[in-house]
Every structure is written in structure tokens, then in C-alpha cells.
Write a protein that holds these residues in place. Structure first.
Motif, PDB file in Angstrom:
ATOM      1  N   GLU A  36       0.564  -1.564  -0.003  1.00 61.44           N
ATOM      2  CA  GLU A  36      -0.036   0.039   0.342  1.00 61.44           C
ATOM      3  C   GLU A  36       1.144   1.624  -0.045  1.00 61.44           C
ATOM      4  O   GLU A  36       0.627   2.070  -0.727  1.00 61.44           O
ATOM      5  N   LYS A  37       2.177   1.309   0.068  1.00 61.49           N
ATOM      6  CA  LYS A  37       2.673   2.409   0.655  1.00 61.49           C
ATOM      7  C   LYS A  37       3.437   3.168  -0.687  1.00 61.49           C
ATOM      8  O   LYS A  37       3.717   3.309  -0.681  1.00 61.49           O
ATOM      9  N   ARG A  38       3.608   1.351  -1.643  1.00 57.69           N
ATOM     10  CA  ARG A  38       4.249   1.784  -2.654  1.00 57.69           C
ATOM     11  C   ARG A  38       3.820   2.241  -3.836  1.00 57.69           C
ATOM     12  O   ARG A  38       3.856   3.187  -4.741  1.00 57.69           O
ATOM     13  N   VAL A  39       2.325   1.389  -3.722  1.00 66.20           N
ATOM     14  CA  VAL A  39       1.002   1.813  -4.343  1.00 66.20           C
ATOM     15  C   VAL A  39       1.142   3.523  -4.137  1.00 66.20           C
ATOM     16  O   VAL A  39       1.133   4.428  -5.357  1.00 66.20           O
ATOM     17  N   ALA A  40       0.761   4.115  -3.346  1.00 68.90           N
ATOM     18  CA  ALA A  40       1.150   5.619  -2.736  1.00 68.90           C
ATOM     19  C   ALA A  40       1.730   6.563  -3.264  1.00 68.90           C
ATOM     20  O   ALA A  40       1.565   7.286  -3.533  1.00 68.90           O
ATOM     21  N   GLN A  41       2.974   6.029  -3.161  1.00 70.20           N
ATOM     22  CA  GLN A  41       4.364   6.787  -3.659  1.00 70.20           C
ATOM     23  C   GLN A  41       3.900   6.112  -5.469  1.00 70.20           C
ATOM     24  O   GLN A  41       4.454   7.626  -5.746  1.00 70.20           O
ATOM     25  N   THR A  42       3.972   5.305  -5.610  1.00 68.03           N
ATOM     26  CA  THR A  42       3.683   5.145  -7.097  1.00 68.03           C
ATOM     27  C   THR A  42       2.422   6.040  -7.681  1.00 68.03           C
ATOM     28  O   THR A  42       2.637   7.164  -8.686  1.00 68.03           O
ATOM     29  N   GLU A  43       1.105   6.334  -7.184  1.00 65.20           N
ATOM     30  CA  GLU A  43       0.035   7.593  -7.565  1.00 65.20           C
ATOM     31  C   GLU A  43       0.859   8.146  -7.609  1.00 65.20           C
ATOM     32  O   GLU A  43       0.439   9.349  -8.279  1.00 65.20           O
TER      33      GLU A  43
END
Length: 226
Positions: free
Chosen positions: A206-213
């Protein structure tokens, strides 16, 4: 992977939840582990489980068990088929899966499929995919053998709709160079950069998704201001 098909042609006409009973089974013929082309696309959870249990890196998997392919305009890993009979590299001589305990999600799912709608999904039975399946009723969640099905299902939804959002933005730009850059961003963020066995995968994901977004938002804004 998008499939443009009529559900009436490929399913039994029903939708299932994890607590429903479905007619599924396996006689161990290995048919679903051969001749699958590039269709067994691997998500970040699949790669995390494989690298953690095999004590290897994603790059090591790419040497002979996994390859990269294009899915809906983006680059993703998939199980590699080898030899004259195009068999999965993890299928042994007895037609048994060497990684059955941590097999990819698509393999766990088969012969079930997923239909996505309203930021969720339901399961359905693919009636033509397995020619040798004994028709035994089993609860969907038992068939999937997921240790934490609610978290896994939430991950599946998050990953699916995250990718749909990215593809929608890229389709509006129609920029092949940008698509390549975004593909590399996804590969680096979710596959090449390993998830560590001592951390909670779902939280780290989830942290990586937020960063990528955030990165994608900047890309989109900068692109519109050109």
C-alpha cells in the motif's frame, strides 16, 4: 488482463463469494500447467511469495522460470513455458507443481475466474477451461487456500483498479515513450525492488502504491502543462 468475452459463453451463469460452494476439482493431469503462453501474469504478491520461499531474487527467476511480456500496453512478468510441450518451469516430471504451497494467484484460482465491477469483484466458474476436473463441490475460500483471504482480496482489488487508473491516464496521453517509462516505474517499484520477508507485505504494498500514485500525478500534471 482484460478479456472481451460474453460471460454466458465461458461461465455457468453464476457468481460466487468466498463462502459459496462451487463445482471444482483437480485430478493432477498438469494440463493447466502447459501451453499457457504468457497468460499466467504475476502480481507483486506472487513474486514476493516465490522469492521468499525459493530464497532468490526476481532477477534470478527471470533466468528461466519467469519472463516479461506486454499486457494491456504495460510490461509485467509471467510464468515462462518451456520445451516442446510448453510446460511451466515449476511442473516436475510427475506433473506436480514444485511450488504448490506458494503457487501464483492465477494458479490458485483456476478454473475459477474473477469479474470486476464497482471497485470490487466476484468469482465465476470457467466451464471450458479444465477438461479433466472432477465435479466436486468445494467452498471457494477452501479451494483458493489463501491464509488471509480478506487481505488478499483487498490487495487484488487495489492492484487491479490501480492499474486501470494508470492505463486510463496513459490512454489519454497516447505517448509511447511515457508508457515505457511508466512500465519501468511499475517494474522497479513492485517487482525489482524486493518486498522483505520480515515486513507485512500488504502494508508495504500500500505504501508503494501511494508513492507511485504521487509520481503518476506529477507526471500527469507536468504533461498537461507542456
Amino acid at each position: 488482463m482484460k478479456r472481451h468475452v460474453d460471460m454466458a459463453d465461458i461461465s455457468d451463469g453464476r457468481y460466487y463469494s468466498g463462502n459459496d460452494m462451487v463445482k471444482a476439482g483437480c485430478n493432477g493431469c498438469g494440463g493447466c500447467c502447459k501451453g499457457m503462453g504468457q497468460s499466467i501474469v504475476l502480481d507483486p504478491l506472487d513474486i514476493f511469495r516465490m522469492t521468499s520461499n525459493l530464497k532468490c531474487t526476481f532477477e534470478m527467476l527471470l533466468q528461466d522460470k519467469v519472463e516479461l511480456g506486454v499486457v494491456d500496453g504495460l510490461i509485467f512478468p509471467n510464468l515462462k513455458m518451456n520445451g516442446e510441450d510448453e510446460r511451466c518451469g515449476f511442473l516436475n516430471g510427475e506433473n506436480r507443481c514444485d511450488i504448490h504451497g506458494f503457487r501464483p494467484g492465477i494458479c490458485r484460482l483456476f478454473p475459477l475466474g474473477r469479474v470486476y465491477e464497482n471497485h470490487s469483484f466476484r468469482y465465476f466458474l470457467q466451464i471450458h477451461e479444465c477438461k479433466n476436473s472432477p465435479q466436486v463441490k468445494v467452498k471457494v475460500k477452501k479451494w483458493l487456500e489463501e491464509p488471509d483471504l480478506p487481505k488478499q482480496e483487498a490487495f487484488i482489488c487495489r492492484w487491479h483498479y490501480f492499474l486501470l487508473d494508470i492505463q486510463a491516464l496513459l490512454d489519454q496521453r497516447a505517448d509511447d515513450e511515457l508508457r515505457k517509462k511508466v512500465s519501468m516505474l511499475i517494474l522497479q517499484s513492485f517487482y525489482l525492488e524486493p518486498f522483505h520477508a520480515d515486513e507485512d507485505f500488504y502494508e508495504a504494498f500500500e505504501k508503494r502504491v501511494a508513492q507511485t500514485e504521487k509520481v503518476m500525478k506529477n507526471v500527469w500534471i507536468n504533461g498537461k502543462n507542456r
